[in-house]
Design a protein around this motif. Structure first.
Motif, PDB file in Angstrom:
ATOM      1  N   UNK A  68      20.234 -21.858  33.495  1.00 21.56           N
ATOM      2  CA  UNK A  68      20.370 -21.164  32.219  1.00 21.56           C
ATOM      3  C   UNK A  68      21.828 -20.840  31.908  1.00 21.56           C
ATOM      4  N   UNK A  69      22.585 -20.446  32.932  1.00 20.37           N
ATOM      5  CA  UNK A  69      24.007 -20.165  32.703  1.00 20.37           C
ATOM      6  C   UNK A  69      24.758 -21.423  32.291  1.00 20.37           C
ATOM      7  N   UNK A  70      24.517 -22.527  32.994  1.00 20.65           N
ATOM      8  CA  UNK A  70      25.216 -23.764  32.649  1.00 20.65           C
ATOM      9  C   UNK A  70      24.773 -24.284  31.280  1.00 20.65           C
ATOM     10  N   UNK A  71      23.492 -24.153  30.969  1.00 18.24           N
ATOM     11  CA  UNK A  71      23.007 -24.603  29.663  1.00 18.24           C
ATOM     12  C   UNK A  71      23.634 -23.776  28.540  1.00 18.24           C
ATOM     13  N   UNK A  72      23.699 -22.475  28.735  1.00 16.32           N
ATOM     14  CA  UNK A  72      24.328 -21.609  27.733  1.00 16.32           C
ATOM     15  C   UNK A  72      25.783 -22.007  27.529  1.00 16.32           C
ATOM     16  N   UNK A  73      26.482 -22.237  28.635  1.00 15.97           N
ATOM     17  CA  UNK A  73      27.892 -22.636  28.538  1.00 15.97           C
ATOM     18  C   UNK A  73      28.018 -23.971  27.815  1.00 15.97           C
ATOM     19  N   UNK A  74      27.156 -24.912  28.134  1.00 11.86           N
ATOM     20  CA  UNK A  74      27.195 -26.222  27.470  1.00 11.86           C
ATOM     21  C   UNK A  74      26.960 -26.086  25.971  1.00 11.86           C
ATOM     22  N   UNK A  75      26.082 -25.196  25.588  1.00 10.07           N
ATOM     23  CA  UNK A  75      25.741 -25.024  24.177  1.00 10.07           C
ATOM     24  C   UNK A  75      26.788 -24.235  23.400  1.00 10.07           C
ATOM     25  N   UNK A  76      27.620 -23.440  24.085  1.00  9.87           N
ATOM     26  CA  UNK A  76      28.481 -22.500  23.383  1.00  9.87           C
ATOM     27  C   UNK A  76      29.974 -22.679  23.594  1.00  9.87           C
ATOM     28  N   UNK A  77      30.370 -23.433  24.603  1.00 16.95           N
ATOM     29  CA  UNK A  77      31.804 -23.600  24.854  1.00 16.95           C
ATOM     30  C   UNK A  77      32.399 -24.671  23.945  1.00 16.95           C
ATOM     31  N   UNK A  78      33.695 -24.550  23.614  1.00 16.44           N
ATOM     32  CA  UNK A  78      34.363 -25.609  22.853  1.00 16.44           C
ATOM     33  C   UNK A  78      34.646 -26.815  23.741  1.00 16.44           C
ATOM     34  N   UNK A  79      34.917 -27.937  23.121  1.00 11.36           N
ATOM     35  CA  UNK A  79      35.305 -29.124  23.887  1.00 11.36           C
ATOM     36  C   UNK A  79      36.741 -29.024  24.367  1.00 11.36           C
ATOM     37  N   UNK A  80      37.614 -28.526  23.524  1.00 10.70           N
ATOM     38  CA  UNK A  80      39.043 -28.462  23.841  1.00 10.70           C
ATOM     39  C   UNK A  80      39.486 -27.013  23.818  1.00 10.70           C
ATOM     40  N   UNK A  81      40.182 -26.600  24.850  1.00  9.59           N
ATOM     41  CA  UNK A  81      40.675 -25.231  24.972  1.00  9.59           C
ATOM     42  C   UNK A  81      41.942 -25.285  25.810  1.00  9.59           C
ATOM     43  N   UNK A  82      42.329 -24.184  26.432  1.00  7.94           N
ATOM     44  CA  UNK A  82      43.525 -24.198  27.283  1.00  7.94           C
ATOM     45  C   UNK A  82      43.234 -24.938  28.577  1.00  7.94           C
ATOM     46  N   UNK A  83      44.210 -25.710  29.059  1.00 13.14           N
ATOM     47  CA  UNK A  83      44.072 -26.353  30.361  1.00 13.14           C
ATOM     48  C   UNK A  83      43.831 -25.281  31.417  1.00 13.14           C
ATOM     49  N   UNK A  84      42.871 -25.539  32.287  1.00 10.53           N
ATOM     50  CA  UNK A  84      42.529 -24.572  33.319  1.00 10.53           C
ATOM     51  C   UNK A  84      41.286 -23.775  32.996  1.00 10.53           C
ATOM     52  N   UNK A  85      40.938 -23.670  31.714  1.00  5.29           N
ATOM     53  CA  UNK A  85      39.683 -23.017  31.352  1.00  5.29           C
ATOM     54  C   UNK A  85      38.548 -24.052  31.409  1.00  5.29           C
ATOM     55  N   UNK A  86      37.334 -23.560  31.623  1.00  4.05           N
ATOM     56  CA  UNK A  86      36.173 -24.445  31.576  1.00  4.05           C
ATOM     57  C   UNK A  86      35.844 -24.764  30.121  1.00  4.05           C
TER      58      UNK A  86
END
Length: 579
Positions: free
Chosen positions: A189-207
């Motif tokens: 559930x945590x990984x699915x939430x992250x997949x659904x809500x995180x941007x594709x491009x962000x600062x290097x080093x962030x997930x």
């Protein structure tokens, strides 16, 4: 981001209150709720959570690369050095570890500290909902849940049965939560939430979104959910990009995966950032500070210590046949196929090291990107000198580690020399890299019966290794350092062959990167494989492995630390079987 990590640690020290009003004064250097419940405050807590990827308490078992619990315990490396050095590892590498191990307790504590930090981010974010934009809240919660999923995944694969709590659980309730193996649903559930809500491009080093997708696929794989894993890996392979916007790809030069000057490259899906000159060597790769060839002069890296020496069995694994394929039948350990390792035979057979002749047989070129061998160019230092870099032949074997070692040209620029050793290097450790994903995808294809698809994925990894432009050469002459012969598979004739090929490819490609033990356990072949390894290795390293054995039904998981059972009570935390 690295600078913020140092500042953010202060945000984790929270004030306490007493019943007397005059005592209700926050400790110095702490931040109260009013300061934390802002965008800057929550970002600071989040960076503190990232910092926990590198370990919290400075114990080397906490390191994200799992050089002990993943690689040494997986048979691809020995503790190294000699019996008296860091002796607490000795029983663990013999599969005789017990619940009183302080190192395993620190691993447990460090990962749960990461969980607690992620939970604090999420709780504070909820409290600050009125002052943080929806877009920022979506990104921050995605990062925090991705990191929490990682910490719980790591605990699950080490200890199996663990307590689970999220940001909604009160601190007073946490000590009452029993451990259970049934936590995969929450991790997914945590990984699915992250997949659904995180941007594709962000600062290097962030997930980012694609790191979450890769990790979700890995969670499916560990559970044998082959179709779900395949679907996620297909998406990641076809569409994934790094946090800094590079399309996922295999690097042309294998060695550049482990080079600090090439951090945040196209193969890095999730990594741990490192930094120097921050006032603490713990921001560098402190967990690797022992893992350099044993040397004290200017011609070798680190001036220390001789730990984490690749196993003799691993060296033999790089033997190839006339077609450049590995010996999947296990015959690489036969006397006729063993890689020449004169260091051992100096002791066992009384040979003279000066008469050593380098191995003339066919070898996968990845051996000399992964294993430091006598007479072979060691990065940009010197040719490995043999006994000068080995502390104890009969205890540790003939080889030195070679991945995640800094170059001579990087001394004091990509290293932090402010402490007792020069060996605090700055390359990022890659938790998941693209070749790992390709091989996990191949594994899912094999189990689903899609052998042609699995063949193509494995050959993609092998084709990179076959690029002779980047094979190891002598620094003086430019000549190749060994008889490198590697080829691609022409077919996978059946599922059993394909399964063996994919599993062996993971061994070769990812050696020394902390995956092997956990792979063997999830494949259900740990006891057979590791007892064979112990039988072979103990022929040479009898003082280390003589009489050692892996116990099925016990050693697949590490013991629940007795200190934690004492704190919470045996009626709350249940010990793992066999301990």
């Amino acid at each position: 981001m690295k600078k913020l990590g140092i500042i953010a640690l202060s945000a984790l020290v929270l004030g306490v209150s007493c019943s007397d009003e005059f005592l209700e004064v926050p400790p110095a250097s702490s931040l109260g709720d009013a300061q934390l419940q802002t965008l800057d405050g929550v970002e600071g807590l989040l960076i503190g959570t990232y910092a926990a990827l590198n370990g919290v308490f400075g114990n080397r078992f906490e390191g994200p690369n799992h050089w002990i619990t993943g690689s040494i315990m997986g048979g691809e490396a020995n503790k190294g050095t000699d019996a008296g050095d860091y002796a607490a590892i000795n029983p663990i590498q013999r599969y005789e570890g017990d619940p009183t191990s302080g190192d395993l307790n620190n691993l447990w504590r460090g990962r749960f500290e990461g969980v607690s930090r992620a939970n604090r981010v999420l709780a504070t974010l909820e409290a600050a909902a009125d002052v943080i934009t929806a877009a920022d809240a979506q990104r921050i919660s995605g990062e925090a849940r991705m990191l929490r999923g990682h910490f719980y995944f790591d605990l699950k694969k080490h200890f199996n049965s663990i307590p689970y709590f999220d940001e909604t659980v009160l601190p007073t309730e946490i000590p009452l939560i029993p451990n259970t193996p049934d936590v995969w649903g929450q991790i997914e559930a945590d990984f699915q939430y992250a997949f659904d809500n995180l941007p594709e491009v962000t600062d290097a080093g962030r997930v980012n979104r694609w790191a979450a997708g890769a990790y979700l696929g890995k969670a499916y794989l560990y559970q044998g959910k082959w179709a779900e894993a395949k679907a996620m890996f297909d998406d990641v392979i076809a569409n994934g990009v790094t946090s800094n916007g590079l399309a996922y790809a295999l690097l042309d030069d294998y060695a550049q995966i482990f080079n600090a000057e090439n951090d945040n490259h196209a193969e890095a899906i999730m990594d741990v950032e490192s930094a120097n000159n921050t006032g603490s060597t713990q921001n560098a790769n402190y967990f690797d500070d022992l893992n350099y060839p044993y040397n004290t002069g200017p011609d070798g890296p680190g001036n220390c210590c001789g730990f984490f020496q690749p196993s003799i069995e691993l060296g033999n694994s790089f033997r190839t046949d006339a077609m450049g394929l590995p010996l999947l039948d296990g015959s690489y350990n036969d006397p006729a196929n063993e890689v020449a390792n004169n260091f051992v035979h100096v002791v066992v057979d009384g040979q003279d090291e000066a008469t050593f002749v380098e191995d003339p047989g066919n070898l996968d070129p990845r051996i000399d990107w992964s294993v430091g061998r006598i007479g072979i160019q060691y990065l940009d230092w010197i040719e490995h000198p043999g006994s000068a870099w080995i502390r104890s032949f009969p205890y540790a074997g003939p080889y030195s580690p070679k991945k995640y070692i800094y170059y001579r040209s990087q001394e004091n620029t990509f290293t932090d020399g402010s402490s007792w050793t020069r060996g605090y290097a700055l390359m990022n450790y890659t938790i998941i890299r693209f070749a790992d994903v390709l091989l996990m995808a191949a594994e899912a294809e094999v189990e689903l019966g899609n052998l042609a698809a699995a063949l193509a994925l494995v050959n993609q990894v092998r084709a990179r290794a076959a690029n002779s432009t980047f094979w190891v050469r002598n620094a003086g002459t430019g000549d190749l350092e060994a008889n490198y012969v590697i080829g691609e598979y022409t077919s996978f004739p059946d599922q059993a062959f394909a399964r063996d090929a994919v599993r062996f490819e993971r061994k070769l490609e990812l050696s020394g990167e902390g995956h092997r033990f956990f792979d063997l356990v999830r494949w259900g072949i740990a006891a057979e494989t590791l007892n064979d390894y112990l039988a072979y290795e103990s022929q040479y390293l009898v003082t280390k492995f003589g009489g050692a054995s892996f116990t099925a039904g016990k050693n697949e998981f590490y013991p629940i630390p007795q200190t934690q059972i004492d704190i919470q009570g045996s009626d709350v935390l249940t010990q793992n079987p066999g301990y």
